[in-house]
Write an enzyme that holds these catalytic residues in place. Structure first.
Site, PDB file in Angstrom:
ATOM      1  N   HIS A  36      26.034  30.494   1.474  1.00 59.13           N
ATOM      2  CA  HIS A  36      26.922  30.696   2.617  1.00 59.13           C
ATOM      3  C   HIS A  36      27.943  29.559   2.606  1.00 59.13           C
ATOM      4  CE1 HIS A  36      28.096  32.161   6.636  1.00 59.13           C
ATOM      5  NE2 HIS A  36      28.431  30.887   6.827  1.00 59.13           N
ATOM      6  N   CYS A  37      29.202  29.929   2.472  1.00 61.05           N
ATOM      7  CA  CYS A  37      30.261  28.933   2.346  1.00 61.05           C
ATOM      8  C   CYS A  37      30.889  28.672   3.718  1.00 61.05           C
ATOM      9  CB  CYS A  37      31.333  29.410   1.369  1.00 61.05           C
ATOM     10  SG  CYS A  37      32.674  28.222   1.126  1.00 61.05           S
ATOM     11  N   PRO A  38      30.768  27.456   4.261  1.00 61.44           N
ATOM     12  CA  PRO A  38      31.380  27.170   5.569  1.00 61.44           C
ATOM     13  C   PRO A  38      32.901  27.154   5.511  1.00 61.44           C
ATOM     14  CG  PRO A  38      30.470  25.167   4.612  1.00 61.44           C
ATOM     15  CD  PRO A  38      30.040  26.292   3.724  1.00 61.44           C
ATOM     16  N   ALA A  69      33.736  30.656   5.798  1.00 55.02           N
ATOM     17  CA  ALA A  69      33.113  31.267   6.971  1.00 55.02           C
ATOM     18  C   ALA A  69      32.522  32.618   6.606  1.00 55.02           C
ATOM     19  CB  ALA A  69      34.118  31.402   8.119  1.00 55.02           C
TER      20      ALA A  69
END
Length: 238
Positions: free
Chosen positions: A108-110, A113
């Protein structure tokens, strides 16, 4: 190059990051209903070796909850997600942030998003690649200017941008190049070995435990460097 980079950023951050398990579950229900209309049995009762009757789990499936598919052309075990209780195909993982299962989830890439999974992993990789290439190009054309600026020779500054701002941009591009370039290199490795970031850590543990037992573990999804590349970018023979 800038357009390609922004386009890949948009595609990697879009909502459809992988085949969601909700659609998979709906497909299973449609197939079961169609089979029932053709005279299939409403329920399937089967004794399954290795499956705990009380919990419905199996060690061979990593302790995941199991479900016997009803109204199918033959009894079949379906692995369920422990958190969302939806059917969970192979190589799917549950994202606690998105609260859904994503097929071939990498992470999950912040910054995006969004999850990086089956449908957008190649766009995320190309975003890293173009960003690394762009920073390298800027470094390539800026280093001679930096040398001229701080050399003993008195020459006119050839750039319309001030020297301090140009030097700051060069330092920023260099930092991004090494940081994002390292990440791009890491993803290149996992792609060419037929893995995701999550699978890499899991496979490393399984491989280490196998070596301790004197066994050889092989990743069944690793089809060779060239074939892994073709599958990831959806090129070559099908």
């Amino acid at each position: 190059m800038c357009f390609c980079n922004m386009h890949m950023r948009f595609l990697s951050g879009r909502g459809d990051r992988g085949i969601t398990l909700r659609r998979f579950h709906e497909d299973q229900e449609r197939r079961s209903a169609a089979y029932a209309q053709e005279g299939g049995r409403d329920e399937v009762e089967i004794e399954m070796q290795g499956v705990d009757a009380g919990t419905g789990t199996s060690d061979s499936f990593g302790g995941e909850p199991l479900l016997v598919e009803e109204n199918a052309p033959g009894p079949r075990l379906i692995k369920l997600c422990k958190k969302c209780q939806k059917p969970k195909p192979e190589r799917a993982h549950h994202c606690s942030i998105c609260n859904t299962c994503v097929l071939k989830m990498d992470h999950h890439c912040p910054w995006m998003a969004n999850c990086v999974g089956h449908n957008n992993h190649r766009y995320f990789y190309l975003f890293l690649f173009y960003l690394t290439l762009g920073c390298f190009y800027y470094m390539f054309i800026s280093i001679p200017l930096a040398y001229q600026a701080y050399s003993d020779k008195k020459v006119d500054w050839p750039s319309p941008v001030s020297q301090p701002l140009s030097m700051f941009a060069l330092l920023l591009a260099s930092a991004v190049f090494f940081a994002v370039g390292g990440l791009c290199g890491w993803h290149t490795y996992v792609i060419l070995t037929g893995q995701t970031a999550i699978e890499y850590y899991k496979n490393s543990t399984v491989s280490r435990n196998s070596r301790m037992r004197g066994e050889i573990w092989i990743n069944e999804y690793d089809l060779g460097t060239l074939r892994n590349f073709q599958i990831f970018f959806n090129v070559g023979s099908k």
